[in-house]
Enzyme design. Sequence first.
Site, short mmCIF file in Angstrom:
data_model
loop_
_atom_site.label_atom_id
_atom_site.label_comp_id
_atom_site.label_asym_id
_atom_site.label_seq_id
_atom_site.Cartn_x
_atom_site.Cartn_y
_atom_site.Cartn_z
N ASP A 337 38.61 -0.28 -13.57
CA ASP A 337 37.33 -0.97 -13.61
C ASP A 337 36.30 -0.08 -14.31
O ASP A 337 36.30 1.14 -14.13
CB ASP A 337 36.83 -1.28 -12.20
CG ASP A 337 37.42 -2.58 -11.69
OD1 ASP A 337 37.75 -3.44 -12.51
OD2 ASP A 337 37.57 -2.70 -10.47
N PHE A 404 10.02 -7.20 -8.83
CA PHE A 404 11.15 -7.82 -9.53
C PHE A 404 11.79 -8.87 -8.61
O PHE A 404 11.99 -8.63 -7.42
CB PHE A 404 12.17 -6.76 -9.90
CG PHE A 404 13.42 -7.33 -10.54
CD1 PHE A 404 13.48 -7.52 -11.90
CD2 PHE A 404 14.52 -7.67 -9.76
CE1 PHE A 404 14.63 -8.05 -12.50
CE2 PHE A 404 15.67 -8.19 -10.34
CZ PHE A 404 15.72 -8.39 -11.71
N ALA A 406 14.95 -12.13 -8.60
CA ALA A 406 16.10 -12.68 -9.33
C ALA A 406 15.70 -13.91 -10.14
O ALA A 406 16.35 -14.25 -11.14
CB ALA A 406 17.21 -13.04 -8.34
N THR A 408 12.51 -14.53 -11.63
CA THR A 408 11.73 -14.19 -12.83
C THR A 408 12.45 -13.19 -13.72
O THR A 408 12.23 -13.16 -14.93
CB THR A 408 10.38 -13.58 -12.42
OG1 THR A 408 10.60 -12.34 -11.72
CG2 THR A 408 9.61 -14.54 -11.53
N ARG A 409 13.30 -12.36 -13.12
CA ARG A 409 14.03 -11.30 -13.83
C ARG A 409 13.07 -10.38 -14.58
O ARG A 409 13.39 -9.82 -15.63
CB ARG A 409 15.06 -11.91 -14.79
CG ARG A 409 16.17 -12.67 -14.07
CD ARG A 409 17.06 -13.41 -15.05
NE ARG A 409 17.73 -12.50 -15.95
CZ ARG A 409 18.36 -12.88 -17.07
NH1 ARG A 409 18.36 -14.15 -17.42
NH2 ARG A 409 18.96 -11.99 -17.85
N LYS A 423 8.10 -6.22 -17.75
CA LYS A 423 9.33 -5.59 -18.25
C LYS A 423 10.50 -6.37 -17.68
O LYS A 423 10.52 -6.70 -16.49
CB LYS A 423 9.41 -4.14 -17.78
CG LYS A 423 10.74 -3.44 -18.08
CD LYS A 423 11.04 -2.36 -17.05
CE LYS A 423 11.37 -2.99 -15.70
NZ LYS A 423 11.63 -1.98 -14.66
N ASP A 554 38.86 -3.72 -4.76
CA ASP A 554 38.29 -3.68 -3.42
C ASP A 554 37.92 -5.06 -2.90
O ASP A 554 37.65 -5.22 -1.71
CB ASP A 554 37.06 -2.77 -3.37
CG ASP A 554 35.99 -3.19 -4.37
OD1 ASP A 554 36.17 -4.21 -5.06
OD2 ASP A 554 34.96 -2.48 -4.47
#
Length: 719
Positions: A337, A404, A406, A408-409, A423, A554
């Site tokens: 990974d 921040f 999720a 509007t990101r 940003k 995992d």
Amino acid sequence: MSTDTAARATAPQEPSTTHATRSAPFGPRQLLDALPGALKKLDPRLMYKNPVMFIVEIGALLTTVLAISQPFLSADSSASASPTSLLFAWSIAIWLWITVIFANLAESVAEGRGKAQASSLRATRTSTLANRIEYNPVSDPSAEKALVTQIASADLTLGDTIVVTAGELIPGDGDIVWGIASVDESAITGESAPVVRESGGDRSAVTGGTRVLSDRIVVTITSKPGHTFVDRMIRLVEGASRQKTPNELALSILLSSLTIVFLLVVLTINPIADYSNAAQSLIVLVALLVCLIPTTIGALLSAIGIAGMDRLVQHNVLAMSGRAVEAAGDVTTLLLDKTGTITYGNRQAAEFRPVTGVTVSRLAAAASASSLSDPTPEGKSVLDLTRALGLPVPEASDGVAVPFTAQTRMSGVDYDNGTQVRKGAGSMVAAWVAEGAPQNPALIAELDQIVTDIAQAGGTPLVVAEKSASGQAQVLGVIYLKDIVKEGLAARFADLRRMGIRTVMITGDNPLTARAIAEEAGVDDFLAEATPEDKMELIKREQEGGNLVAMTGDGTNDAPALAQADVGVAMNTGTSAAKEAGNMVDLDSDPTKLIDIVSIGKQLLITRGSLTTFSIANDVAKYFAIIPAMFTVAFPSLAVLNVMQLSSPASAILSAIIFNALVIVALIPLALRGVKYRAASASSILNRNLLIYGLGGIIAPFIGIKLIDLLISLIPGLS
């Protein structure tokens, strides 16, 4: 800092008794502790499993009977056997028994290490009460008002749901279905710092015998009594369920075949020499047989296999079978990974790239201001990069932070004077900027080029923009977020390539990013935008091409691929499905350990091959010691073969028998420690093996037998 990392940083550090036990060096004390076990293994019902040493035990028993009966078998019944004959017969018998005991001692020492580790694990199985609850975890996830019944942990059954609070031991293996807690797993992993376990992810599995340090969790039991993870660990490290691997079985068959061949050869020989006494001749025949059959590798074969599993345990890896350890040594393809294995897992700000007309300091100031309310590792790295460039970081009090999310990101800051800074992802910032005045097309083209360059380099672009109180928006530039490849991995992958192992990086990233990371890390190939089905197909293709595949995982979505892989290493922090599917479990949950596992597997194979070479080469020297001594009287022309110029036929035979026993105990440390493995091609490893252990196996007996002969020649009656 993640919750898990924070828990580790703040937890009190305590010494790990588990690692202390595992790292105990080999020494005389271990030999003494293992001696009772070696004597118990003299039971023929146990010895027959090792055909080579079983023949030696039969020979030891036969020579003992002959030594006892020799006075009654002399040619003159009125006269007893000569002192020389009796001393020789008893010397051979005693040293044959010592040979068998030394062989058992090698296996007993290896098993003793496992039992010491098992004792530490067994201490975790404290009998405790379990708080079983009656409720539906989906409809009532908190279980605050559920009926709780206390039962013995041994009475828990598969599917039971329990609640565990701070300070309590987790009574059985399971998956967390509600809650988050800090858990002390030191008794299992040897790591004193606590770890965080929580529901709904790949860190939901908990192990019976570990202790909850904080909060409250609801756990569904996933194992039956006596079949917990710790129970399996104890059985495995003690070697109770260890089965011989295919290569080990093949080598055992070869050694048994050689033993039968030499047995037939010896039975057809009439050792005239100096021995006219029938009993004495039979003792010599037994001595000849024992010295010619591959007793050295026959004595150490089982210990080498057990020690291979033990070395994995020392690295905090539990192998479900010896077959898995050996398969690791034959692996030709490694699936790794990207996140957490090849890279550190958290993207970090590596560079500020302003657009035309904007300075680096202005872009850095805006990026830092917009990162003050960003709790992600990426946000912190922006502040770290600004400080590293020697630029000031604005204070949080200068404006109202925009966190921040999720949705509007983006993150940013709104100043009291109406200025706004954002940003985030390029598309989201572009939409935010579009709400203001139209942008210069040349500037937009330049921005697109910067974003494209970063993406092609394997990075993640974060666009920074500013909007004035009047609504005038301006793009300032881009933050280059980079997946940092772990130090030294490129060299390790180069070593694997020299070993003939192909490395493949698996990632969910787009092909451009995946290619850049793969080139920087030095892997041979990559699989981008990988799904569980893609992993399975890749493994099957590799196996159809004759390759043995190893991979780590995992999550539950990794379980099919782990089951399909020849070596599937599941992380201890992962789900129960992943741990059940794999044939190894890494207690430290370190994906990079897969490389070490392959090295340990190859070390096991090389150790077995080296000691087999040494054992067969040994027989050549013993041939030159015994055959000339037996036949030079009857066939003087064979005296030319007596290159060691040994004192007498009796001394030659006894010296070879003594050396045959001593070399076994001398090689026990090497069998347990393993031959040092160096990354090299198969041909160079073979040449080194033949040079050191082939040539050494011939030279060492000549020197050892001659020195023993010089000592025996000082004993009256044997010179």
